[in-house]
Write a protein that holds these residues in place. Structure first.
Motif, PDB file in Angstrom:
ATOM      1  N   GLY A   1       5.375  24.747   8.784  1.00  0.00           N
ATOM      2  CA  GLY A   1       6.719  24.202   8.888  1.00  0.00           C
ATOM      3  C   GLY A   1       6.829  22.966   9.760  1.00  0.00           C
ATOM      4  N   THR A   2       5.716  22.493  10.299  1.00  0.00           N
ATOM      5  CA  THR A   2       5.759  21.283  11.113  1.00  0.00           C
ATOM      6  C   THR A   2       5.941  20.063  10.224  1.00  0.00           C
ATOM      7  OG1 THR A   2       4.320  22.269  12.781  1.00  0.00           O
ATOM      8  CG2 THR A   2       4.503  19.869  12.766  1.00  0.00           C
ATOM      9  N   THR A   3       6.909  19.227  10.579  1.00  0.00           N
ATOM     10  CA  THR A   3       7.213  18.048   9.785  1.00  0.00           C
ATOM     11  C   THR A   3       6.746  16.772  10.478  1.00  0.00           C
ATOM     12  OG1 THR A   3       9.416  17.924  10.756  1.00  0.00           O
ATOM     13  CG2 THR A   3       9.210  19.112   8.681  1.00  0.00           C
ATOM     14  N   ASP A   4       6.551  15.751   9.670  1.00  0.00           N
ATOM     15  CA  ASP A   4       6.158  14.436  10.162  1.00  0.00           C
ATOM     16  C   ASP A   4       6.850  13.401   9.296  1.00  0.00           C
ATOM     17  OD1 ASP A   4       3.040  12.545  10.346  1.00  0.00           O
ATOM     18  OD2 ASP A   4       4.831  12.458  11.601  1.00  0.00           O
ATOM     19  N   TYR A   5       7.400  12.380   9.928  1.00  0.00           N
ATOM     20  CA  TYR A   5       8.137  11.349   9.201  1.00  0.00           C
ATOM     21  C   TYR A   5       7.638   9.955   9.586  1.00  0.00           C
ATOM     22  CZ  TYR A   5      11.643  14.898   8.074  1.00  0.00           C
ATOM     23  OH  TYR A   5      12.292  16.010   7.599  1.00  0.00           O
ATOM     24  N   ALA A   6       7.710   9.041   8.645  1.00  0.00           N
ATOM     25  CA  ALA A   6       7.493   7.644   8.965  1.00  0.00           C
ATOM     26  C   ALA A   6       8.621   7.181   9.883  1.00  0.00           C
ATOM     27  CB  ALA A   6       7.485   6.804   7.690  1.00  0.00           C
ATOM     28  N   ASP A   7       8.281   6.300  10.815  1.00  0.00           N
ATOM     29  CA  ASP A   7       9.299   5.814  11.748  1.00  0.00           C
ATOM     30  C   ASP A   7      10.482   5.191  11.010  1.00  0.00           C
ATOM     31  OD1 ASP A   7       6.924   4.667  14.278  1.00  0.00           O
ATOM     32  OD2 ASP A   7       7.814   6.643  13.907  1.00  0.00           O
ATOM     33  N   SER A   8      10.205   4.543   9.897  1.00  0.00           N
ATOM     34  CA  SER A   8      11.239   3.811   9.170  1.00  0.00           C
ATOM     35  C   SER A   8      12.275   4.717   8.514  1.00  0.00           C
ATOM     36  CB  SER A   8      10.600   2.915   8.110  1.00  0.00           C
ATOM     37  OG  SER A   8       9.872   3.688   7.180  1.00  0.00           O
ATOM     38  N   VAL A   9      11.959   6.005   8.364  1.00  0.00           N
ATOM     39  CA  VAL A   9      12.896   6.919   7.685  1.00  0.00           C
ATOM     40  C   VAL A   9      13.397   8.037   8.585  1.00  0.00           C
ATOM     41  CG1 VAL A   9      11.695   6.450   5.511  1.00  0.00           C
ATOM     42  CG2 VAL A   9      11.192   8.564   6.760  1.00  0.00           C
ATOM     43  N   ARG A  10      12.802   8.166   9.766  1.00  0.00           N
ATOM     44  CA  ARG A  10      13.198   9.270  10.662  1.00  0.00           C
ATOM     45  C   ARG A  10      14.679   9.159  10.992  1.00  0.00           C
ATOM     46  NH1 ARG A  10       9.457   8.614  14.076  1.00  0.00           N
ATOM     47  NH2 ARG A  10       7.993  10.105  13.168  1.00  0.00           N
ATOM     48  N   GLY A  11      15.370  10.272  10.849  1.00  0.00           N
ATOM     49  CA  GLY A  11      16.802  10.297  11.095  1.00  0.00           C
ATOM     50  C   GLY A  11      17.650  10.037   9.859  1.00  0.00           C
ATOM     51  N   ARG A  12      17.013   9.495   8.816  1.00  0.00           N
ATOM     52  CA  ARG A  12      17.743   9.248   7.563  1.00  0.00           C
ATOM     53  C   ARG A  12      17.274  10.152   6.431  1.00  0.00           C
ATOM     54  NH1 ARG A  12      17.070   4.567   4.964  1.00  0.00           N
ATOM     55  NH2 ARG A  12      14.971   4.195   5.780  1.00  0.00           N
ATOM     56  N   PHE A  13      15.994  10.487   6.427  1.00  0.00           N
ATOM     57  CA  PHE A  13      15.408  11.319   5.379  1.00  0.00           C
ATOM     58  C   PHE A  13      15.079  12.694   5.958  1.00  0.00           C
ATOM     59  CE2 PHE A  13      13.314   7.746   2.624  1.00  0.00           C
ATOM     60  CZ  PHE A  13      14.518   7.053   2.615  1.00  0.00           C
ATOM     61  N   ALA A  14      15.100  13.696   5.091  1.00  0.00           N
ATOM     62  CA  ALA A  14      14.733  15.051   5.502  1.00  0.00           C
ATOM     63  C   ALA A  14      13.939  15.724   4.401  1.00  0.00           C
ATOM     64  CB  ALA A  14      15.976  15.865   5.831  1.00  0.00           C
ATOM     65  N   ILE A  15      12.830  16.345   4.798  1.00  0.00           N
ATOM     66  CA  ILE A  15      12.015  17.088   3.851  1.00  0.00           C
ATOM     67  C   ILE A  15      12.291  18.571   4.030  1.00  0.00           C
ATOM     68  CG2 ILE A  15      10.013  17.165   5.416  1.00  0.00           C
ATOM     69  CD1 ILE A  15       8.233  16.949   2.879  1.00  0.00           C
ATOM     70  N   SER A  16      12.364  19.283   2.927  1.00  0.00           N
ATOM     71  CA  SER A  16      12.551  20.725   2.978  1.00  0.00           C
ATOM     72  C   SER A  16      11.819  21.352   1.804  1.00  0.00           C
ATOM     73  CB  SER A  16      14.041  21.089   2.938  1.00  0.00           C
ATOM     74  OG  SER A  16      14.623  20.662   1.724  1.00  0.00           O
TER      75      SER A  16
ATOM     76  N   ALA B   1       0.837  -1.193   0.000  1.00  0.00           N
ATOM     77  CA  ALA B   1       0.000   0.000   0.000  1.00  0.00           C
ATOM     78  C   ALA B   1       0.875   1.247   0.000  1.00  0.00           C
ATOM     79  CB  ALA B   1      -0.903  -0.001   1.231  1.00  0.00           C
ATOM     80  N   ARG B   2       0.316   2.326  -0.499  1.00  0.00           N
ATOM     81  CA  ARG B   2       1.029   3.600  -0.472  1.00  0.00           C
ATOM     82  C   ARG B   2       1.116   4.075   0.974  1.00  0.00           C
ATOM     83  NH1 ARG B   2      -0.412   8.126  -4.910  1.00  0.00           N
ATOM     84  NH2 ARG B   2      -0.153   6.209  -6.153  1.00  0.00           N
ATOM     85  N   GLU B   3       2.312   4.546   1.365  1.00  0.00           N
ATOM     86  CA  GLU B   3       2.519   4.980   2.741  1.00  0.00           C
ATOM     87  C   GLU B   3       3.182   6.348   2.786  1.00  0.00           C
ATOM     88  OE1 GLU B   3       5.217   2.412   4.839  1.00  0.00           O
ATOM     89  OE2 GLU B   3       6.857   2.743   3.419  1.00  0.00           O
ATOM     90  N   LEU B   4       2.897   7.078   3.845  1.00  0.00           N
ATOM     91  CA  LEU B   4       3.524   8.374   4.063  1.00  0.00           C
ATOM     92  C   LEU B   4       5.006   8.180   4.353  1.00  0.00           C
ATOM     93  CD1 LEU B   4       3.372  11.475   4.660  1.00  0.00           C
ATOM     94  CD2 LEU B   4       2.999  10.823   7.052  1.00  0.00           C
ATOM     95  N   VAL B   5       5.821   9.000   3.717  1.00  0.00           N
ATOM     96  CA  VAL B   5       7.255   9.043   4.015  1.00  0.00           C
ATOM     97  C   VAL B   5       7.563  10.267   4.867  1.00  0.00           C
ATOM     98  CG1 VAL B   5       9.575   9.188   3.058  1.00  0.00           C
ATOM     99  CG2 VAL B   5       7.816   7.836   1.878  1.00  0.00           C
ATOM    100  N   ALA B   6       7.160  11.428   4.377  1.00  0.00           N
ATOM    101  CA  ALA B   6       7.429  12.678   5.090  1.00  0.00           C
ATOM    102  C   ALA B   6       6.473  13.743   4.576  1.00  0.00           C
ATOM    103  CB  ALA B   6       8.874  13.126   4.895  1.00  0.00           C
ATOM    104  N   ARG B   7       6.134  14.666   5.459  1.00  0.00           N
ATOM    105  CA  ARG B   7       5.289  15.775   5.064  1.00  0.00           C
ATOM    106  C   ARG B   7       5.647  16.994   5.893  1.00  0.00           C
ATOM    107  NH1 ARG B   7      -0.840  15.356   6.325  1.00  0.00           N
ATOM    108  NH2 ARG B   7      -0.577  17.553   6.825  1.00  0.00           N
ATOM    109  N   VAL B   8       5.315  18.152   5.354  1.00  0.00           N
ATOM    110  CA  VAL B   8       5.507  19.399   6.070  1.00  0.00           C
ATOM    111  C   VAL B   8       4.279  20.255   5.825  1.00  0.00           C
ATOM    112  CG1 VAL B   8       6.841  20.368   4.132  1.00  0.00           C
ATOM    113  CG2 VAL B   8       7.020  21.407   6.413  1.00  0.00           C
ATOM    114  N   ASP B   9       3.789  20.899   6.886  1.00  0.00           N
ATOM    115  CA  ASP B   9       2.604  21.724   6.699  1.00  0.00           C
ATOM    116  C   ASP B   9       2.997  23.183   6.467  1.00  0.00           C
ATOM    117  OD1 ASP B   9       1.597  21.762  10.228  1.00  0.00           O
ATOM    118  OD2 ASP B   9       3.135  22.912   9.172  1.00  0.00           O
ATOM    119  N   ARG B  10       1.989  24.017   6.275  1.00  0.00           N
ATOM    120  CA  ARG B  10       2.236  25.410   5.929  1.00  0.00           C
ATOM    121  C   ARG B  10       3.060  26.124   7.006  1.00  0.00           C
ATOM    122  NH1 ARG B  10      -0.032  28.932   2.309  1.00  0.00           N
ATOM    123  NH2 ARG B  10      -0.298  31.095   2.947  1.00  0.00           N
TER     124      ARG B  10
END
Length: 120
Positions: free
Chosen positions: A55-70, A44-53
């Motif tokens: 600037g609050t970010t949210d990451y999947a547990d599996s990528v936190r610390g390795r991926f960064a959204i900007s 299934a399609r899953e969230l990787v990372a998102r940022v709201d207007r």
């Protein structure tokens, strides 16, 4: 009405890095939130990372610390920097945005997807 165009996927060895980018264009009044999802083969399609207007970010547990959204200052282009990639990160990555259009409609928009393959 609103188009999202991604770039930056490809083949990378385990432990390597890739950066994805997504640019939104069209009848945009405001982008309320933006981010990245992924879908592996048969999954299934899953969230990787998102940022709201704000600037609050949210990451999947599996990528936190390795991926960064900007995002850029105009907030119409956003990026996903992916480090320490593993074969489990292999998937098609989709950029996503929750947009208020010029006609004040609210909706989710998706890019066409870009393949990321992590393999030696």
């Amino acid at each position: 009405q609103v188009q999202l165009v991604e770039s930056g996927g490809g083949l990378v060895q385990p432990g390597g890095s890739l950066t994805l980018s997504c640019t939104a264009s069209g009848s945009i009044f405001a982008i309320r939130a933006m981010g990245w999802y992924r879908q592996g083969s048969g999954e299934a399609r899953e969230l990787v990372a998102r940022v709201d207007r704000g600037g609050t970010t949210d990451y999947a547990d599996s990528v936190r610390g390795r991926f960064a959204i900007s995002r850029d200052n105009a907030k119409t282009t956003w990026y996903l920097v992916m480090n320490i990639l593993t074969p489990e990160d292999t998937a098609r990555y989709y950029c996503w945005a929750y947009v208020t259009t010029q006609s004040r409609q609210h909706d989710n928009y998706w890019g066409q997807g870009t393949q990321v393959t992590v393999s030696s």
